[in-house]
Design an enzyme around this catalytic site. Structure first.
Site, PDB file in Angstrom:
ATOM      1  N   GLY A   9       0.847  -1.207   0.000  1.00 38.54           N
ATOM      2  CA  GLY A   9       0.000   0.000   0.000  1.00 38.54           C
ATOM      3  C   GLY A   9       0.871   1.241   0.000  1.00 38.54           C
ATOM      4  O   GLY A   9       0.578   2.239   0.653  1.00 38.54           O
ATOM      5  N   GLY A  12      -0.494   5.049  -1.235  1.00 39.51           N
ATOM      6  CA  GLY A  12      -1.509   5.839  -0.537  1.00 39.51           C
ATOM      7  C   GLY A  12      -0.902   7.055   0.139  1.00 39.51           C
ATOM      8  O   GLY A  12       0.283   7.356  -0.019  1.00 39.51           O
ATOM      9  N   GLN A  13      -1.757   7.736   0.910  1.00 36.14           N
ATOM     10  CA  GLN A  13      -1.332   8.994   1.538  1.00 36.14           C
ATOM     11  C   GLN A  13      -0.118   8.788   2.456  1.00 36.14           C
ATOM     12  O   GLN A  13       0.894   9.453   2.311  1.00 36.14           O
ATOM     13  CB  GLN A  13      -2.495   9.587   2.354  1.00 36.14           C
ATOM     14  CG  GLN A  13      -2.158  10.958   2.933  1.00 36.14           C
ATOM     15  CD  GLN A  13      -3.051  11.350   4.110  1.00 36.14           C
ATOM     16  OE1 GLN A  13      -3.759  10.534   4.671  1.00 36.14           O
ATOM     17  NE2 GLN A  13      -3.003  12.609   4.481  1.00 36.14           N
ATOM     18  N   ASP A  35       2.045  -1.992  -4.410  1.00 35.75           N
ATOM     19  CA  ASP A  35       0.649  -1.566  -4.385  1.00 35.75           C
ATOM     20  C   ASP A  35      -0.061  -2.266  -5.540  1.00 35.75           C
ATOM     21  O   ASP A  35       0.600  -2.896  -6.374  1.00 35.75           O
ATOM     22  CB  ASP A  35       0.556  -0.025  -4.545  1.00 35.75           C
ATOM     23  CG  ASP A  35      -0.679   0.555  -3.860  1.00 35.75           C
ATOM     24  OD1 ASP A  35      -1.798   0.076  -4.165  1.00 35.75           O
ATOM     25  OD2 ASP A  35      -0.541   1.445  -3.021  1.00 35.75           O
ATOM     26  N   ILE A  36      -1.402  -2.115  -5.619  1.00 32.79           N
ATOM     27  CA  ILE A  36      -2.068  -2.704  -6.781  1.00 32.79           C
ATOM     28  C   ILE A  36      -2.028  -1.757  -7.972  1.00 32.79           C
ATOM     29  O   ILE A  36      -2.312  -2.136  -9.102  1.00 32.79           O
ATOM     30  CB  ILE A  36      -3.558  -3.104  -6.529  1.00 32.79           C
ATOM     31  CG1 ILE A  36      -4.270  -2.034  -5.709  1.00 32.79           C
ATOM     32  CG2 ILE A  36      -3.690  -4.461  -5.919  1.00 32.79           C
ATOM     33  CD1 ILE A  36      -5.774  -2.181  -5.735  1.00 32.79           C
ATOM     34  N   TYR A 143     -14.964   0.373   8.923  1.00 32.20           N
ATOM     35  CA  TYR A 143     -13.527   0.637   9.079  1.00 32.20           C
ATOM     36  C   TYR A 143     -13.117   0.469  10.539  1.00 32.20           C
ATOM     37  O   TYR A 143     -12.144  -0.230  10.851  1.00 32.20           O
ATOM     38  CB  TYR A 143     -13.258   2.062   8.587  1.00 32.20           C
ATOM     39  CG  TYR A 143     -11.848   2.546   8.755  1.00 32.20           C
ATOM     40  CD1 TYR A 143     -10.793   1.940   8.096  1.00 32.20           C
ATOM     41  CD2 TYR A 143     -11.573   3.660   9.556  1.00 32.20           C
ATOM     42  CE1 TYR A 143      -9.496   2.413   8.241  1.00 32.20           C
ATOM     43  CE2 TYR A 143     -10.284   4.142   9.697  1.00 32.20           C
ATOM     44  CZ  TYR A 143      -9.251   3.516   9.031  1.00 32.20           C
ATOM     45  OH  TYR A 143      -7.973   3.989   9.170  1.00 32.20           O
ATOM     46  N   LYS A 147     -10.628  -2.276  12.228  1.00 27.21           N
ATOM     47  CA  LYS A 147      -9.416  -1.892  12.963  1.00 27.21           C
ATOM     48  C   LYS A 147      -9.448  -2.456  14.386  1.00 27.21           C
ATOM     49  O   LYS A 147      -8.432  -2.926  14.892  1.00 27.21           O
ATOM     50  CB  LYS A 147      -9.250  -0.370  12.977  1.00 27.21           C
ATOM     51  CG  LYS A 147      -8.852   0.223  11.635  1.00 27.21           C
ATOM     52  CD  LYS A 147      -7.483  -0.261  11.182  1.00 27.21           C
ATOM     53  CE  LYS A 147      -7.046   0.314   9.847  1.00 27.21           C
ATOM     54  NZ  LYS A 147      -5.813  -0.268   9.331  1.00 27.21           N
TER      55      LYS A 147
END
Ligand code: SER
Length: 318
Positions: A9, A12-13, A35-36, A143, A147
């Site tokens: 990942g 991402g940000q 990442d994808i 989400y 988590k």
């Protein structure tokens, strides 16, 4: 032993900036981004990149073997707002990716694992101010549920199998290099872009909605610090509360107005208001400060100055 790091990942940000930072510290070739999808130019040109679907165990295992990886950072996830639109997909991605890396660690293929949790693990019944490390946790978003569940599994894998997994509960993270995607705290990044480009911003949260936030450099500092800490100092193997600043849309707008006096904010709350209302307003992170010397550096004023200065350069504005 040389560190050989895999970031899943990485586009991402947080993943983008974490990759760049870890490459700076450990050398570009020691840090494999994955990442994808491809990331921005800076990320793609700064070191090795591999395509990995975080839900595919075999593709992760293959890359770990190829580069003799010993540390993994799993940064792939579907965040709170997008997760409410695609609950099944969010659950599948957030849980399957975690089980993949936990099982790889359990098999002794890597030595250390970082997995981010979030303030989204808390819910409407949690005390809202100075939210303690251990308290009522009844998250209401997919989400947040993923988590919280993930935290339980991290602790379980540590206790049962000795997996060295380390985790922090990020607040909203503010950055200018890469945009966040699909979160409830995204307004605190969008507002700077639109202040510069349009001179106005319509907030999807009410003006008095206070949420815990953090500038990216502080988030990176915490991430690297917890990973570098001696294992015995990590007393919490679910996830650590982490905090820096808390503010409302009205307060961030006032800060922006100091630099852009004509800036205008209006409010049009949407479904993300309910998510924000379920989260803490401020967080007690004293355990992280005590156990591995966490300290934040950036307040709202400094964050705003850096955001506006760098976005001005990025957009070529005077
Ligand atoms: N930034 C995240 C979100 O808004 C919180 O962890 O979903």
């Amino acid at each position: 032993m040389n560190k050989s790091i895999l970031i899943i990942g990485a586009c991402g940000q947080i993943g983008t900036e974490l990759t760049l930072k870890l490459r700076e510290i450990n050398g570009a070739n020691q840090v494999i981004a994955s990442d994808i999808k491809e990331g921005n130019k800076e990320l793609m040109q700064s070191g090795p990149f591999e395509f990995i679907n975080a839900m595919d165990y075999n593709s992760i295992e293959k890359i770990i073997e190829k580069y003799a990886i010993n540390e993994v950072y799993l940064m792939a996830a579907m965040l709170s707002a997008t997760g409410e639109k695609y609950p099944a997909k969010a659950w599948e991605l957030n849980m399957n990716s975690l089980f993949n890396v936990l099982n790889i660690a359990k098999e002794g293929k890597i030595k250390k694992l970082f997995w981010p949790s979030s303030m989204a693990v808390f819910g409407p019944s949690t005390p809202k101010e100075n939210t303690p490390q251990e308290t009522i946790m009844e998250p209401t978003t997919v989400y947040g549920i993923s988590k919280q569940t993930g935290e339980r599994w991290c602790e379980y894998y540590f206790n049962k199998y000795g997996v060295d997994v380390r985790s922090i509960r990020y607040p909203g993270v503010i950055s200018w290099r890469t945009n966040p995607g699909g979160g409830t705290t995204d307004y605190a990044v969008e507002i700077y872009h639109e202040a510069l480009l349009k001179g106005e911003y319509t907030s999807f949260l009410k003006k008095e909605t206070k949420l815990p936030m953090m500038y990216m450099d502080d988030a990176l500092e915490a991430t690297i610090k917890i990973m570098d800490a001696a294992p015995e100092t990590i007393k919490i193997r679910s996830s650590y509360n982490l905090a820096a600043i808390s503010f409302t849309p009205e307060e961030i707008a006032a800060e922006i107005k100091k630099e852009i006096p004509e800036f205008k904010i209006s409010y049009n709350p949407d479904f993300r208001q309910t998510i924000a209302d379920s989260w803490p307003k401020s967080i007690d992170d004293s355990r992280a400060r005590k156990d591995w010397n966490w300290n934040h550096t950036f307040d709202l004023k400094k964050t705003s100055e850096i955001m506006l200065e760098n976005l001005r350069l990025k957009y070529n504005l005077p």
